[in-house]
Design a protein around this motif. Structure first.
Motif, PDB file in Angstrom:
ATOM      1  N   GLN A  90      29.651  26.547  32.409  1.00 28.71           N
ATOM      2  CA  GLN A  90      29.315  26.503  33.838  1.00 28.71           C
ATOM      3  C   GLN A  90      29.567  27.829  34.549  1.00 28.71           C
ATOM      4  N   ALA A 132      40.816  29.682  31.531  1.00 26.56           N
ATOM      5  CA  ALA A 132      40.573  30.977  30.885  1.00 26.56           C
ATOM      6  C   ALA A 132      39.880  31.926  31.853  1.00 26.56           C
ATOM      7  N   ALA A 191      39.289  28.960  42.103  1.00 27.17           N
ATOM      8  CA  ALA A 191      39.163  27.735  41.310  1.00 27.17           C
ATOM      9  C   ALA A 191      40.325  26.784  41.582  1.00 27.17           C
ATOM     10  N   LYS A 231      42.023  20.768  49.372  1.00 32.95           N
ATOM     11  CA  LYS A 231      41.044  21.840  49.147  1.00 32.95           C
ATOM     12  C   LYS A 231      40.247  22.019  50.427  1.00 32.95           C
ATOM     13  N   ALA A 259      34.155  32.763  23.444  1.00 29.90           N
ATOM     14  CA  ALA A 259      34.212  31.297  23.438  1.00 29.90           C
ATOM     15  C   ALA A 259      33.302  30.751  24.519  1.00 29.90           C
ATOM     16  N   GLY A 315      32.879  27.226  26.616  1.00 34.39           N
ATOM     17  CA  GLY A 315      33.349  25.876  26.939  1.00 34.39           C
ATOM     18  C   GLY A 315      32.159  25.085  27.445  1.00 34.39           C
ATOM     19  N   GLU A 345      41.775  34.430  21.825  1.00 35.15           N
ATOM     20  CA  GLU A 345      42.755  33.334  21.870  1.00 35.15           C
ATOM     21  C   GLU A 345      42.131  32.126  22.578  1.00 35.15           C
ATOM     22  N   ILE A 346      42.371  30.945  22.024  1.00 32.70           N
ATOM     23  CA  ILE A 346      41.724  29.738  22.542  1.00 32.70           C
ATOM     24  C   ILE A 346      42.749  28.821  23.194  1.00 32.70           C
ATOM     25  N   HIS A 381      36.691  16.575  42.363  1.00 35.08           N
ATOM     26  CA  HIS A 381      36.052  17.324  43.452  1.00 35.08           C
ATOM     27  C   HIS A 381      35.667  18.745  43.048  1.00 35.08           C
ATOM     28  N   ASP A 423      29.761  19.784  41.347  1.00 32.68           N
ATOM     29  CA  ASP A 423      28.929  18.591  41.472  1.00 32.68           C
ATOM     30  C   ASP A 423      28.984  17.837  40.144  1.00 32.68           C
TER      31      ASP A 423
END
Ligand code: FAD
Lengths: 787, 262
Positions: free
Chosen positions: B31, B111, B117, B172, B26, B28, B155-156, B94, B97
């Motif tokens: 990035q 995922a 992250a 953060k 998959a 998305g 699986e999605i 945040h 960028d």
């Protein structure tokens, strides 16, 4: 009214229009008909013997033109080192062969092991994966002290050790120096690291080699700060090609910061391979490759000692530095920790005895060479840090202690071989205290403390030696090059001017500032003047741009050539007005006969030069084109004082820069706006070094910070709005413009101010921290506070 | 990059079918995946883009339950959740960028489950439900270590359901280079109890700090955390911070999150 034309005006940078609108012409924008692409298979281990390389499967892959290994370069020279340093015993530096492609041994991660030339880049990459390497691992030599220890593995088996040279400078008499320390009232000692950096210009390196069978001529397009230097080194030392058959073009270059001075293997490779393949060969570095193949900067480990008498006068300074060379000697690597560093150890102070000891060391890491400031930041950092530490130990005011020891008489001969022609360190310090609002600091600190932050103030001075010169002196010191520059001023028939300069602009704004000088001298509008740079096929032999030399050295050549133009133009004007050339004056683009109302315009004279109907042909050649080479009599000595104010978050160790002020003395200034920008950029890089940047290796010689995920570049919100002042001006005494150069000052002068400020902040919070090695990351500051 | 095929289906069913091929993957916002492909660190035979599936771009707010489609970008979450779930919107605004936020998706982030992250902290800290084409997985079951999740091959993530808390905040602390979380703490107060999820810090990926939750259940105030700390032994230690530093930051960031949540 500020001027809007000529010297002292601040026209916007004319080159920015094309850079900002996508109309620039960078090397990667250039594609040569029929070009093939090279992918370099690079070492992923730091030290190994290459037992065998099997390229047979790879050669059979689709699109492959040719695969090269070290064996293909056995007949050509290695990459030369441009500076031979003589050690303390009179022996030459150890200088290993620096092959284009690893010849039997891998010595750093990123070294080229094989090169695949194919129709497309993806085909080259596919084929590179099919190359079979049989390597015999060797222990990696990474730590400098260990590399110098008995029994260390050698980076180069054919050298006696990992020591490149052991050099002493200043006062070589150990006993006399020791005596000065023995009789001192106070000695301050500091051990510190000057962290290794990766330059990371926005544009990665690119090279395109091309060869014309018809004319037997080579063209190399490359991302270089100095195309003539590349041509000379590549032709004379590496490939053995006749210089007149080789043209090196460095078009728009997106930043260099030193890292694009050097002659790199990839440039020689593409030139060589273009001939061997019968096709142009192009290489564009990826960012990942840049981290492991661009020369790195700094990487010194130093112990510095400062002796003071009972009145706090500096009486002696002694330094012991280990400087990392990496695995091979890059072009100017050996000059950086020696002559570009040792000569600056007196700083702005009249310390009578200075001894500088430097050991340069081979390790299994990427070669290290000049990076913005090159040696001078390393000198400034240790000196200004040890002075700050001394002030704390003595309970002295850091500003007063510096002032007390300032050099105030010029010219001043330092104990480390330089003669400072001019300067006024008191004036820049006065100015700094004003722009930094030193008086208001206490109130700002109180405000920060109310918010739970520690606030610190740090100050430092700097002096740099720019426009490295004169050629005969640097030749005696080991430079294998001259350090003059050249300019040709070509006036066109209609009066516009093309100036062909040996300097190279890759962010400095020469295309704007250089014409300002010529326009001022002739009295015409800047828009009538353009410079041409970056092409050995067009410009006279020049040494390029680094060391803040462009306006001081090449600009001086341009002035000399323009003076010749004006002298000749006056003769033509005199002829036209039937007067004596001694009586001709040039002002605002008009030639007049002194004391009369007779005049002819610049354009009439230039047209006459090329249409010489009414012309003294028997006395004067037609045309209006002049060249000058300029070899400076001395370095120039920009200097200044910087102040930094930080807040430290005591809970996390995070440092934020709240204010940064700079008072610089650059002598005369051509374009104040560009000078501001140069200082801003330098400060950003200095702050980057102080707080963020760190090229860290693990013990196996793997670069831990090999991408922007781990190598922290300064971003806009890491730096404050700067207060930059360059109203203190003591013009250089020995060049025609009285200019000193401003390109490196910011990077040289800022790291110690930042660190001094952080130490001040921590001490204000009751933490007994006297030093933290850069970068002052939150983790390091927190560890120091809690250590 | 190695060669791959590309499909851009418009329904979940088509996407699931396309992903049934061996080595299909998959895509998305790309990035994370595209840089991985460029470095030749992955070799999928086929990329199945999820961003053309309208169902995965849906966003809804049903009184106390915010549902975000799997292909909704960070920028879209930042805008859409600003009123309903400000702490989540703030977190999304945040990430990286503007380019990253305009392309990167919540499904991709969850995922991938990068240990540094941000979204994993929000999902775990909110007790979110990860909805896939096949089932619903509670956040507590979903995160299974560094880059490991409960997702099966092919699986999605079709949506993520966030119960909206009474108050919440994400703190953060930036890793200086990547500006991912060196340590990130998401603290949320629900009627049923406080949840504290920590990202960036642990060698086992995002985790709940149960001790802090218990203390904050008793009193949702920074001082309630005094004397509490996480075990440095299980923290990540690297160039940017030692284990001890990260353990310390977990405490500091949790206090700040509680203070900022109000
Ligand atoms: C410069 C930069 C800075 C960043 N900073 C941060 C940061 O501060 N904080 C942060 O949290 N993240 C950060 N990221 C990561 C960013 O949030 C990514 O968007 C995210 O990790 C991946 O989302 P994506 O949509 O781009 O997924 P992709 O890259 O397309 O895919 C990632 C993985 O998820 C799979 N996948 C994608 N969508 C689905 C789905 N719906 N269902 C199942 N599997 C799927 C893919 O197959 C792949 O394995 C940064 C990224 C970059 C490039």
């Amino acid at each position: 009214m500020p001027k809007d034309n000529g010297i002292g005006a601040s026209p916007k940078r004319r080159e920015d229009v094309r850079f900002l609108t996508g109309a620039g012409n960078y090397t990667d924008d250039i594609n040569v008909h029929g070009q093939a692409h090279v992918h370099f298979l690079r070492a992923d281990v730091a030290h190994a013997t290459i037992n065998s390389i099997d390229t047979s499967a790879a050669e059979a892959m689709p699109g492959v033109v040719k695969i090269f290994t070290g064996a293909d370069f056995a007949e050509v020279g290695g990459i030369p080192c441009g500076w031979g340093v003589t050690d303390r015993h009179g022996n030459p530096q150890q200088e290993p062969r620096h092959p284009i492609i690893a010849d039997g041994t891998i010595r750093h991660v990123g070294e080229i092991v094989a090169a695949v030339v194919a129709d497309t880049l993806e085909q080259a990459r596919d084929a590179a994966e099919a190359i079979e390497l049989d390597l015999g691992d060797k222990p990696a030599v990474v730590d400098m002290a260990a590399a110098l220890g008995d029994g260390s593995t050698k980076v180069h088996e054919d050298l006696t050790s990992n020591l490149c040279y052991d050099w002493v400078f200043g006062n070589p008499d150990d006993d006399a120096v020791q005596a000065a320390f023995d009789s001192a009232a106070h000695v301050t000692t500091l051990e510190l690291v000057n962290n290794r950096l990766v330059a990371n210009p926005m544009e990665p390196r690119v090279a395109i080699g091309d060869y014309s069978r018809g004319t037997d001529e080579y063209t190399l397009h490359t991302t270089s700060q100095n195309p003539h230097v590349i041509r000379l080194l590549m032709c004379a030392f590496v490939l053995g090609l006749p210089e007149h058959k080789v043209r090196v073009i460095a078009p728009d270059v997106g930043g260099g910061f030193g890292s694009k001075i050097f002659h790199y293997a990839e440039e020689a490779f593409c030139t060589f391979a273009a001939h061997a393949c019968g096709r142009a060969v192009k290489w564009t570095s990826t960012r990942s490759e840049a981290f492991i193949s661009d020369a790195h900067g700094r990487d010194h480990v130093t112990k510095i000692e400062l002796a003071l008498d009972a009145d706090n006068n500096f009486t002696a300074l002694r330094t012991n530095t280990m400087a990392n060379m990496g695995a091979y000697l890059s072009t100017f690597s050996t000059s950086v920790p020696s002559y570009l560093h040792g000569t600056l150890m007196a700083g702005n102070y009249k310390t009578p005895i200075v001894q500088v000891n430097v050991k340069t060391v081979f390790t299994n890491t990427v070669p290290v060479d000049a990076y913005r400031g090159a040696g001078r930041p390393e000198a400034t950092f240790q000196l200004e840090r040890v002075i700050d530490k001394a002030a704390r130990e003595l309970g002295a005011d850091p500003i007063a202690l510096r002032r007390q020891n300032f050099i105030t008489q010029f010219p001043y001969e330092t104990p480390v071989a330089l003669t400072y022609d001019t300067g006024d360190y008191v004036a820049t310090m006065d100015k700094l205290e004003e722009v930094a609002d030193v008086a208001g600091f206490a109130a700002r600190r109180a405000e920060s403390e109310k918010n739970g932050k520690l606030r610190g103030f740090g100050i430092n001075c700097y002096i740099e030696a720019c426009g490295i010169a004169p050629s005969n002196i640097v030749g005696m010191l080991g430079a294998r090059a001259g350090l003059y520059d050249a300019a040709t001023v070509r006036v066109n028939a209609t009066g516009t001017v093309s100036v062909f300069v040996g300097a190279h602009s890759h962010g400095q704004g020469h295309e704007t500032s250089f014409p300002q000088v010529v326009a001022e001298m002739i009295g015409i509008d800047e828009s009538m003047v353009d410079i041409v740079h970056g092409d050995t096929g067009r410009v006279p032999f020049g040494m390029g741009t680094y060391g803040s030399r462009s306006i001081a050295v090449c600009g001086s050549a341009m002035v000399r050539a323009t003076e010749k133009i004006i002298a000749k133009a006056k003769k033509i004007a005199a002829h036209l007005m039937e007067a004596s050339d001694a009586d001709i004056e040039l002002k605002d683009g008009q030639f007049t006969v002194a004391g009369t109302d007779k005049s002819v315009a610049w354009g009439d004279v230039t047209l006459t030069a090329y249409v010489p109907h009414n012309y003294p042909l028997e006395e004067l050649e037609p045309g209006l084109e002049e060249t000058a080479f300029y070899d400076p009599a001395n370095f120039t000595y920009p200097s200044g004082a910087y102040a930094c104010e930080v807040e430290v978050d005591p809970d996390t160790g995070k440092v934020s820069i709240e204010r940064f002020s700079a008072a610089d003395d650059f002598g005369n200034i051509i374009n104040p706006m560009i000078v501001d920008g140069q200082v801003h950029g330098g400060l950003g890089q200095g702050i980057g070094q102080a707080l963020l940047e760190n090229a860290a290796y693990d013990e196996d010689g793997q670069l831990l910070s090999a991408s922007f995920m781990d190598y922290a570049m300064p971003r806009a919100d890491d730096v404050p709005f700067y207060q930059v002042d360059h109203s203190c001006q003591t013009p250089c005494t020995h060049n025609p413009l009285g200019v000193k150069g401003c390109g490196e000052a910011g990077a040289i002068g800022s790291p110690p101010a930042v660190v001094n400020a952080v130490i001040d902040a921590l001490q204000s919070g009751g933490k007994n921290v006297t030093h933290i090695d850069m970068p002052l990351s939150p983790a390091r500051v927190w560890a120091a506070m809690n250590g | 990059m190695y060669e791959f095929e590309f499909e851009k289906p418009s329904t979940v069913a088509e996407a699931v079918a396309a992903l049934a091929d061996e080595d299909a993957q998959a895509l998305g916002g790309g990035q994370t995946l595209i840089p991985t492909l460029k470095q030749r660190l992955a070799m999928p035979s086929k990329l199945v883009s999820l961003t053309g599936i309208p169902q995965l771009k849906e966003l809804s707010d049903n009184g106390g339950m915010l549902t975000i489609g799997g292909a909704v970008t960070h920028a879209e979450v930042a805008a859409a959740a600003a009123g309903s779930y400000p702490a989540l919107a703030e977190l999304a605004s945040h990430i990286g960028d503007p380019a990253v936020r305009n392309r990167g998706t919540i499904g991709g982030s969850l995922a991938n489950n990068d240990p540094a992250a941000c979204y994993p902290a929000a999902a775990l800290g909110s007790g979110a439900t990860i909805v896939t084409n096949a089932r619903e997985i509670t956040a507590d079951d979903y995160f299974q270590g560094l880059f490991e999740t409960a997702l099966n091959e092919g699986e999605i993530i079709t949506a993520v359901r966030f119960p909206v808390p009474e108050k919440a905040n994400y703190q953060k602390f930036l890793q200086p280079a990547s500006r991912f979380a060196l340590v990130g703490v998401f603290a949320a107060k629900y009627a049923a109890g406080v949840r504290v999820a920590v990202t960036g810090a642990s060698e086992e990926g995002v985790f709940r700090w149960h001790e802090a939750e218990a203390a904050l259940d008793a009193s949702f105030a920074p001082d309630a955390l005094n004397g509490l700390s996480v075990d440095a032994g299980s923290m990540i230690g690297d160039l940017h911070g030692s284990k001890e530093y990260r353990a310390h930051l977990v405490g500091v960031m949790t206090k700040r999150a509680v203070a900022a949540a109000g």
